[in-house]
Design a protein around this motif. Sequence first.
Motif, PDB file in Angstrom:
ATOM      1  N   ASN A 180       0.885  -1.156   0.000  1.00 22.87           N
ATOM      2  CA  ASN A 180       0.000   0.000   0.000  1.00 22.87           C
ATOM      3  C   ASN A 180       0.929   1.213   0.000  1.00 22.87           C
ATOM      4  N   ILE A 181       0.943   1.969  -1.076  1.00 28.15           N
ATOM      5  CA  ILE A 181       1.968   2.985  -1.288  1.00 28.15           C
ATOM      6  C   ILE A 181       1.979   4.039  -0.187  1.00 28.15           C
ATOM      7  N   GLU A 182       0.872   4.717   0.005  1.00 25.93           N
ATOM      8  CA  GLU A 182       0.842   5.840   0.954  1.00 25.93           C
ATOM      9  C   GLU A 182       1.085   5.384   2.387  1.00 25.93           C
ATOM     10  N   ALA A 183       0.438   4.303   2.796  1.00 29.14           N
ATOM     11  CA  ALA A 183       0.602   3.829   4.176  1.00 29.14           C
ATOM     12  C   ALA A 183       2.035   3.367   4.433  1.00 29.14           C
ATOM     13  N   ALA A 184       2.617   2.643   3.484  1.00 32.23           N
ATOM     14  CA  ALA A 184       3.984   2.153   3.664  1.00 32.23           C
ATOM     15  C   ALA A 184       5.004   3.289   3.664  1.00 32.23           C
ATOM     16  N   LEU A 185       4.781   4.301   2.828  1.00 27.38           N
ATOM     17  CA  LEU A 185       5.683   5.457   2.833  1.00 27.38           C
ATOM     18  C   LEU A 185       5.558   6.247   4.134  1.00 27.38           C
ATOM     19  N   ASN A 186       4.325   6.466   4.600  1.00 28.08           N
ATOM     20  CA  ASN A 186       4.110   7.228   5.842  1.00 28.08           C
ATOM     21  C   ASN A 186       4.700   6.527   7.059  1.00 28.08           C
ATOM     22  N   LYS A 187       4.632   5.213   7.117  1.00 29.04           N
ATOM     23  CA  LYS A 187       5.183   4.452   8.242  1.00 29.04           C
ATOM     24  C   LYS A 187       6.641   4.071   8.018  1.00 29.04           C
ATOM     25  N   GLU A 188       7.202   4.545   6.900  1.00 26.05           N
ATOM     26  CA  GLU A 188       8.601   4.300   6.539  1.00 26.05           C
ATOM     27  C   GLU A 188       8.944   2.816   6.431  1.00 26.05           C
ATOM     28  N   GLU A 189       7.994   2.029   5.912  1.00 28.90           N
ATOM     29  CA  GLU A 189       8.287   0.627   5.623  1.00 28.90           C
ATOM     30  C   GLU A 189       8.962   0.486   4.265  1.00 28.90           C
ATOM     31  N   ILE A 190       8.721   1.455   3.371  1.00 29.16           N
ATOM     32  CA  ILE A 190       9.385   1.460   2.068  1.00 29.16           C
ATOM     33  C   ILE A 190      10.004   2.829   1.827  1.00 29.16           C
ATOM     34  N   GLN A 191      10.973   2.844   0.904  1.00 26.00           N
ATOM     35  CA  GLN A 191      11.651   4.088   0.529  1.00 26.00           C
ATOM     36  C   GLN A 191      11.974   4.004  -0.962  1.00 26.00           C
ATOM     37  N   VAL A 192      11.778   5.097  -1.669  1.00 26.31           N
ATOM     38  CA  VAL A 192      12.144   5.145  -3.084  1.00 26.31           C
ATOM     39  C   VAL A 192      13.632   5.381  -3.161  1.00 26.31           C
ATOM     40  N   VAL A 193      14.345   4.443  -3.786  1.00 21.54           N
ATOM     41  CA  VAL A 193      15.801   4.541  -3.883  1.00 21.54           C
ATOM     42  C   VAL A 193      16.182   5.302  -5.139  1.00 21.54           C
ATOM     43  N   LYS A 194      15.568   4.913  -6.253  1.00 17.66           N
ATOM     44  CA  LYS A 194      15.960   5.501  -7.534  1.00 17.66           C
ATOM     45  C   LYS A 194      14.766   5.424  -8.472  1.00 17.66           C
ATOM     46  N   SER A 195      14.580   6.476  -9.232  1.00 21.89           N
ATOM     47  CA  SER A 195      13.490   6.535 -10.186  1.00 21.89           C
ATOM     48  C   SER A 195      14.087   6.556 -11.589  1.00 21.89           C
ATOM     49  N   LYS A 196      13.452   5.836 -12.510  1.00 22.87           N
ATOM     50  CA  LYS A 196      13.931   5.815 -13.895  1.00 22.87           C
ATOM     51  C   LYS A 196      13.663   7.103 -14.579  1.00 22.87           C
TER      52      LYS A 196
END
Length: 121
Positions: free
Chosen positions: A105-121
């Motif tokens: 779940n993009i927004e929830a995972a980003l808000n809880k810092e479970e995921i992080q965008v490392v690099k964008s194409k």
Amino acid sequence: MKKITLLLLFVTVFGYSQGRSISLSKKIKEPYVTMNGDTLKVGSIILFKEGTNHDGGFKYVQLLNNFNEPLRQADSRSAFQKQEIKFFKEQNGSYYLFTKFYCANIEAALNKEEIQVVKSK
């Protein structure tokens, strides 16, 4: 015997119905703009950080089977892995990203810092 069979069938269908509802949604390949203004694209690299459950597991990241159906919450062994986004899906106003092995779940995972965008194409 019929009652036991029907009960077993009901439990099986109910158990798999949670993940199957998102798997029936249409794949989205267009970029997704998060609430923070970041743009996620197909091919972007995501880092799965630490889970926020008390046992180190993830609340908003799930493991996938071979048919892109979420099975269960990802556990602590999934931490610090990098995965490429394959596609997105939308369900009830929430957007999900899919990688080879995970759905988040993009927004929830980003808000809880479970995921992080490392690099964008």
